[in-house]
Design a protein around this motif. Structure first.
Motif, mmCIF file in Angstrom:
data_model
loop_
_atom_site.group_PDB
_atom_site.id
_atom_site.type_symbol
_atom_site.label_atom_id
_atom_site.label_comp_id
_atom_site.label_asym_id
_atom_site.label_seq_id
_atom_site.Cartn_x
_atom_site.Cartn_y
_atom_site.Cartn_z
ATOM 1 N N ARG A 53 -80.753 -24.178 16.419
ATOM 2 C CA ARG A 53 -80.154 -25.337 17.099
ATOM 3 C C ARG A 53 -80.786 -25.648 18.453
ATOM 4 N N LEU A 85 -73.502 -31.284 11.844
ATOM 5 C CA LEU A 85 -72.569 -30.256 11.358
ATOM 6 C C LEU A 85 -71.219 -30.360 12.056
ATOM 7 N N ARG A 96 -82.408 -17.276 13.292
ATOM 8 C CA ARG A 96 -81.452 -17.932 12.406
ATOM 9 C C ARG A 96 -81.836 -19.380 12.172
ATOM 10 N N GLY A 123 -80.794 -24.126 2.392
ATOM 11 C CA GLY A 123 -81.143 -25.538 2.326
ATOM 12 C C GLY A 123 -80.913 -26.101 0.930
HETATM 13 N N1 NYM Z 1 -77.147 -25.140 6.126
HETATM 14 C C1 NYM Z 1 -77.993 -24.229 6.677
HETATM 15 C C2 NYM Z 1 -77.631 -26.159 5.298
HETATM 16 O O1 NYM Z 1 -76.876 -26.979 4.807
HETATM 17 N N2 NYM Z 1 -78.989 -26.216 5.071
HETATM 18 C C3 NYM Z 1 -79.873 -25.332 5.607
HETATM 19 O O2 NYM Z 1 -81.087 -25.428 5.366
HETATM 20 C C4 NYM Z 1 -79.350 -24.283 6.455
HETATM 21 C C5 NYM Z 1 -80.279 -23.299 7.062
HETATM 22 O O3 NYM Z 1 -75.588 -25.197 7.855
HETATM 23 N N3 NYM Z 1 -72.654 -24.087 6.659
HETATM 24 C C6 NYM Z 1 -75.707 -25.095 6.452
HETATM 25 C C7 NYM Z 1 -75.015 -23.830 6.091
HETATM 26 C C8 NYM Z 1 -73.947 -23.661 7.150
HETATM 27 C C9 NYM Z 1 -74.382 -24.561 8.284
HETATM 28 O O4 NYM Z 1 -75.145 -22.600 9.418
HETATM 29 C C10 NYM Z 1 -74.615 -23.865 9.597
HETATM 30 P P1 NYM Z 1 -74.598 -21.376 10.305
HETATM 31 O O5 NYM Z 1 -75.214 -20.156 9.680
HETATM 32 O O6 NYM Z 1 -73.104 -21.409 10.197
HETATM 33 O O7 NYM Z 1 -75.081 -21.655 11.707
#
Ligand code: NYM
Length: 212
Positions: free
Chosen positions: A48, A60, A44, A105
């Motif tokens: 992290r 985030l 994924r 992204g």
């Molecule tokens: N996200 C995820 C981005 O803004 N840019 C990126 O390149 C990626 C891969 O991160 N709201 C955002 C989308 C989600 C957040 O992802 C965390 P997740 O799938 O909830 O862990």
């Protein structure tokens, strides 16, 4: 050599709005393929676990502030730091199911007003997915699903913009699955497109790079 090319794994990417069911579906798909005896891993993004990933995670969680361009490049760097491992796995025959990739992204950052071509640029040269599956749900329906968490971006108004950005990124090669169907029905449709793609890769479809 010919043999290793013809038995490579597939790079499968799942995309969609927050709460569309991507994470549960990638888990179910992984379990199914694994039980069928395929060499498969579930990945994924953001990942992290890396140093960059921890900066992203803190952003985030609203524990740190970053310029929109800076966080965009960190998300991209987080994919670049996994690129060589990704290529190694695929070439050695392992199929990767990836929960979010470059499309997230671009969709999320361009929804903040960043130029879409600028957003795409740092992704050039990453491995291109063999299949992108979009789990399709309206932002309103997604919001009804037990609500959003406390992370940045998990708000209806913003998700509406993300939905629009995804729409402009989609091309005819994407497989769109109605994410409002039952979990089992989504799973069934997902299996079909994934097995079909794995077959194509197995037959020798070459790996390519973004953006095709
Ligand atoms: N996200 C995820 C981005 O803004 N840019 C990126 O390149 C990626 C891969 O991160 N709201 C955002 C989308 C989600 C957040 O992802 C965390 P997740 O799938 O909830 O862990």
């Amino acid at each position: 050599n010919k043999e290793s090319i013809s038995s490579r794994g597939a790079l499968i990417v799942l995309e969609g709005l927050d709460r569309c069911g991507k994470t549960s579906q990638s888990g179910r798909l992984y379990k199914y393929l694994d039980e069928q005896g395929h060499s498969v891993e579930s990945w994924r993004f953001p990942d992290r676990n890396t140093g960059v990933g921890q900066m992203i995670s803190s952003y985030l969680a609203n524990k740190s502030q970053l310029d929109d361009h800076a966080i965009h490049l960190l998300f991209s760097a987080n994919r670049w730091e996994k690129r060589s491992l990704m290529e190694e796995k695929l070439k050695s025959g392992t199929t990767l199911i990836v929960d979010r990739y470059s499309y997230s992204g671009v969709a999320f950052s361009s929804s903040k007003g960043l130029d879409i071509e600028w957003c795409k640029a740092p992704e050039i040269g990453l491995l291109a997915p063999d299949l992108v599956v979009y789990l399709d749900i309206s932002p309103e329906k997604a919001a009804e699903r037990g609500g959003y968490g406390d992370e940045r971006y998990e708000q209806l108004e913003f998700q509406k913009k993300v939905a629009g950005s995804y729409l402009s990124l989609r091309d005819s090669s994407w497989k769109v699955i109605d994410a409002t169907l039952s979990i089992e029905d989504v799973e069934k449709k997902l299996r079909e497109v994934v097995l079909d793609c794995m077959m194509t890769c197995h037959k020798g479809k070459p790996l390519s790079q973004l953006w095709p």
